[in-house]
Design an enzyme around this catalytic site. Structure first.
Site, short mmCIF file in Angstrom:
data_model
loop_
_atom_site.label_atom_id
_atom_site.label_comp_id
_atom_site.label_asym_id
_atom_site.label_seq_id
_atom_site.Cartn_x
_atom_site.Cartn_y
_atom_site.Cartn_z
N HIS A 1 2.25 -7.34 16.24
CA HIS A 1 2.54 -7.34 17.68
C HIS A 1 3.44 -8.48 18.09
O HIS A 1 4.05 -8.44 19.15
CB HIS A 1 1.25 -7.24 18.52
N ASP B 1 -2.48 -6.05 11.37
CA ASP B 1 -1.55 -6.61 12.36
C ASP B 1 -0.65 -7.70 11.76
O ASP B 1 -0.79 -8.87 12.08
CB ASP B 1 -2.36 -7.17 13.55
N SER C 1 -1.74 -15.89 18.10
CA SER C 1 -1.44 -14.71 17.31
C SER C 1 -0.46 -15.08 16.21
O SER C 1 0.55 -15.73 16.48
CB SER C 1 -0.83 -13.63 18.18
N1 ARG Z 1 -5.33 -8.61 22.26
C1 ARG Z 1 -4.23 -9.15 21.49
C2 ARG Z 1 -3.43 -10.12 22.34
O1 ARG Z 1 -3.87 -10.51 23.37
C3 ARG Z 1 -3.37 -8.07 20.91
C4 ARG Z 1 -2.49 -7.34 21.88
C5 ARG Z 1 -1.58 -6.33 21.26
N2 ARG Z 1 -2.29 -5.12 20.86
C6 ARG Z 1 -2.59 -4.08 21.67
N3 ARG Z 1 -3.28 -3.08 21.20
N4 ARG Z 1 -2.23 -4.03 22.94
O2 ARG Z 1 -2.25 -10.32 22.31
N1 GLU Z 2 -3.49 -11.36 20.70
C1 GLU Z 2 -3.38 -12.69 21.22
C2 GLU Z 2 -1.99 -13.27 21.08
O1 GLU Z 2 -1.04 -12.56 21.03
C3 GLU Z 2 -4.40 -13.54 20.60
C4 GLU Z 2 -5.68 -13.16 21.18
C5 GLU Z 2 -6.25 -14.24 22.01
O2 GLU Z 2 -6.92 -15.06 21.38
O3 GLU Z 2 -6.00 -14.28 23.22
O4 GLU Z 2 -1.78 -14.45 21.14
#
Ligand code: ARG
Ligand code: GLU
Length: 684
Positions: free
Chosen positions: A79, A216, A619
């Site tokens: 991502h 990921d 991330s």
């Molecule tokens: N929760 C993660 C973050 O905050 C991953 C987001 C990307 N993935 C998704 N399924 N939307 O960035």
């Molecule tokens: N998916 C999150 C990011 O892109 C990390 C998740 C979190 O700890 O907020 O940084």
């Protein structure tokens, strides 16, 4: 019973909370070692020799990445590389869908605008930044002293030829200032990415959730000029030679193992008062969740009826759902922990201590400021989650901005209409503005909105006319617009409505919010310092601000609810269990089914949980074992623990990492890109 005993036996002492500054890691190293870490403070961060920090980068402007070979190979999340993968994708080469694997270095793809930043060093510069400041000075004078000194420090260091950038960051609410010096490389090429059905497996259904099975990751390579210096993309560039890279451990992790996340968390607020926590947990989060639920339900309804609409709204829906889910965990976590009451209790003790000191009355002042700001801030948040989310109004504004700047609108309009489904937008218009109308006090609504709504009698009537009359529903008309049409655009009911809300925000909300927020920030400078004086024995880590941090903990499951315990490692068997060709989020590539069917891969680890204190921005961060070797890549948290941006609960807060062995598995069996293994160093 036996099981319970075993679980108790492996449960180590708790480290968990904290995102520590690498430069000051010597203050934590005893504790880290007590939790199992086998390296030294100098191994973690050193300016005299290569250390682990030299293998960690800020990837782009909001993620982390790690170098894994002496030829500049880099891992981050799928991502995090998403927009680069997307940019290289076309109908003929759909790398998002099918994945991308360079089969030699010459096939690696350049990415305009993508940079990686290495932290060269950090220094505390508080004295230099405040040089010339006198306590008798006004805040405005202090600001100009700080700015002048910071600019001079930065100027003495930056060197664009060598890619050297510097920033002075205010930490602990501007009680301390730190200089961060970065070396920025700008030729970063895409090497590999799994198909989205692996890299985004589980999609938004599984996002922020455990059990998780998302692969990921994406792979890049840093290039440099022949002297190993940063350079613009050129065919003559060569793979970058890092000072340090991570060796990869294939030994894996098990419950209780020490883990260390080295990366760049974006933003936290661990030291705020009960007023702020109450606002977030009891007002802001629940209201924003409700507003987003309206939008998500409408999107979902149309997406499930039509596959074309599902594709059109997939990314928008994901964006809306991401924070929506996070806020739910945050609000619930704050309530479960009784954080508001706990902070109030702390504040009572603090106030008693502060009586008679220069901090007397500080909390009352903060409380007064919050009370003054809240209705304005709440209206602002309503505005951003309602009027600002209507796509027709966004288009009107973007087109008007482009025309006013004499820019063509073609590309912008094409991109908009490619993913626009008007029935969704119309329904959202009514739903969100109705919520705005019902929830906002009349004093906090734009006059234009009140008048128009009264004149139309209902939002449905307003919608019918708006979408019938606005030129912005008509792709051909929008595409034909030129500068000369600016008057027509500004007379359009969609732009009128957009602008009425915006002007209302600018004149009635923003000035108060900015002024009071400035005072709140100033009060926090005192409150932060005061908290440190109040609890002199406590270790205070600075709130996250996208600077490099160390978080350490251990692999651990958790119990999200009564009678449920989540074990911390997921496997390929779970992917096969979720596999369903009819459900978009769970439709895995055939090759994965085939490999699995050959047998022997049931126990292949995929993801694991640990207690590291992470946030958005972490991330792509390397997850390192007790010997400093790479065992995983951080990519998410569990939603039940997302209040860790405000308050950390070791029972619920878990970061989610990709097991590095799944990355290796996918490279081998899906990408058939085994040539990449030759440059990796495995040390188990
Ligand atoms: N929760 C993660 C973050 O905050 C991953 C987001 C990307 N993935 C998704 N399924 N939307 O960035
Ligand atoms: N998916 C999150 C990011 O892109 C990390 C998740 C979190 O700890 O907020 O940084």
């Amino acid at each position: 019973m036996l099981l319970l005993l075993c679980a108790a036996a492996v449960q180590p002492v708790r480290a968990e909370e904290g995102m520590w500054l690498p430069m000051l890691i010597s203050q934590r190293i005893d504790d880290m070692q007590a939790h199992g870490f086998r390296l030294t403070a100098e191994d973690v961060y050193s300016i005299n020799q290569a250390s682990l920090k030299d293998a960690v980068v800020l990837f782009g402007s909001g993620c982390t990445g790690e170098v894994v070979s002496r030829d500049g190979l880099l891992f981050t999340n799928h991502h995090c590389g998403f927009s680069q993968i997307q940019q290289h994708s076309s109908v003929e080469h759909d790398y998002l869908k099918d994945g991308f694997w360079a089969m030699s270095r010459s096939e690696e793809l350049p990415n305009k605008g993508l940079t990686v930043s290495f932290l060269e060093r950090m220094d505390e510069v508080t004295a230099a930044v405040l040089k010339g400041y006198e306590p008798t000075m006004s805040e405005a004078q202090r600001d100009s002293v700080v700015k002048l000194n910071s600019d001079a420090i930065v100027k003495s260091i930056v060197n664009p030829d060598k890619g050297i950038r510097a920033r002075v960051e205010a930490l602990y609410y501007a009680n301390q200032y730190f200089l961060f010096v970065y070396k920025v490389y700008r030729d970063v090429r895409l090497v590999g990415a799994p198909p989205s059905s692996i890299g985004k497996f589980g999609g938004d259904t599984d996002n922020w959730m455990w059990p998780r099975h998302t692969g990921d990751f994406s792979i890049f390579r840093i290039y440099a000029d022949k002297d190993n210096e940063p350079a613009d993309y050129s065919e003559d560039n060569v793979p970058f030679r890092p000072k340090r890279f991570f060796e990869i451990s294939r030994a894996g992790v098990k419950e209780g193992d020490f883990t260390f996340v080295y990366g760049c968390p974006g933003s936290t607020k661990e030291y705020v008062t009960s007023d702020e926590v109450r606002y977030v947990g009891e007002v802001s989060d629940p209201e924003k969740i409700a507003l987003r639920t309206l939008r998500l339900d409408i999107q979902k309804k149309y997406m499930s009826q039509d596959p074309a609409v599902r594709i059109q709204y997939a990314s928008k829906n994901a964006g809306v759902a991401n924070a929506w889910k996070k806020w739910q965990g945050e609000a619930k976590g704050i309530a479960r922990l009784g954080t508001v009451a706990a902070k109030q209790e702390y504040e009572r003790r603090f106030a008693a201590w502060a009586a008679g000191t220069r901090y007397e009355g500080l909390l009352d002042r903060l409380s007064g400021l919050y009370a003054r700001r809240e209705p304005y801030y709440r209206a602002y948040e309503y505005y951003t989650e309602t009027a600002r989310t209507v796509e027709l109004l966004q288009l009107a504004n973007n087109v008007r901005t482009a025309l006013a700047a004499k820019r063509p609108v073609g590309e912008l309009a094409e991109a908009f209409f490619k993913d626009y489904y008007q029935p969704i937008d119309e329904e959202i218009f009514v739903a969100v503005l109705d919520a705005f109308d019902r929830q906002m006090d009349p004093a906090f609504k734009p006059a234009y909105f009140k008048e128009k709504l009264a004149a139309y009698g209902s939002l449905a009537a307003w919608r019918d006319e708006l979408y019938a009359k606005s030129l912005f529903t008509d792709r051909a008309r929008v595409l034909a617009l030129t500068e000369a049409d600016l008057p027509q655009v500004e007379a359009d009911p969609a732009w009128e409505l957009y602008n009425a809300f915006y002007q209302w925000y600018r004149s009635e909300l923003q000035p108060v919010i900015e002024e009071v927020s400035r005072e709140i920030r100033l009060a926090y400078r005192d409150y932060m310092r005061a908290q440190m004086e109040f609890e002199p024995d406590k270790a205070f880590y600075p709130d996250a601000n996208l600077t490099l941090r160390v978080a350490y903990g251990h692999v651990a499951g958790y119990s999200p609810a009564d009678a449920i315990y989540y074990t911390p490692v997921s496997t390929l068997k779970g992917i096969i269990e979720k596999d369903n060709p009819d459900i978009y989020d769970y439709n895995i590539p055939q090759v994965l089914r085939d490999v699995y069917a050959q047998g022997g891969h049931e126990a292949q680890p995929v993801c694991f949980l640990a207690t590291n204190h992470t946030s958005g921005g972490n991330s792509g961060s390397p997850v390192i074992n007790a010997d400093g070797r790479l065992v995983g890549i951080n990519f998410d948290r569990v939603w039940e623990g997302t209040m860790s941006d405000i308050v950390f609960d070791p029972d619920y807060c878990r970061n989610i990492s990709l097991d590095i062995r799944y990355l290796l598995f996918v490279i081998e069996h899906v990408g058939h890109a085994g040539w990449l293994f030759d440059e990796m160093v495995f040390a188990d």
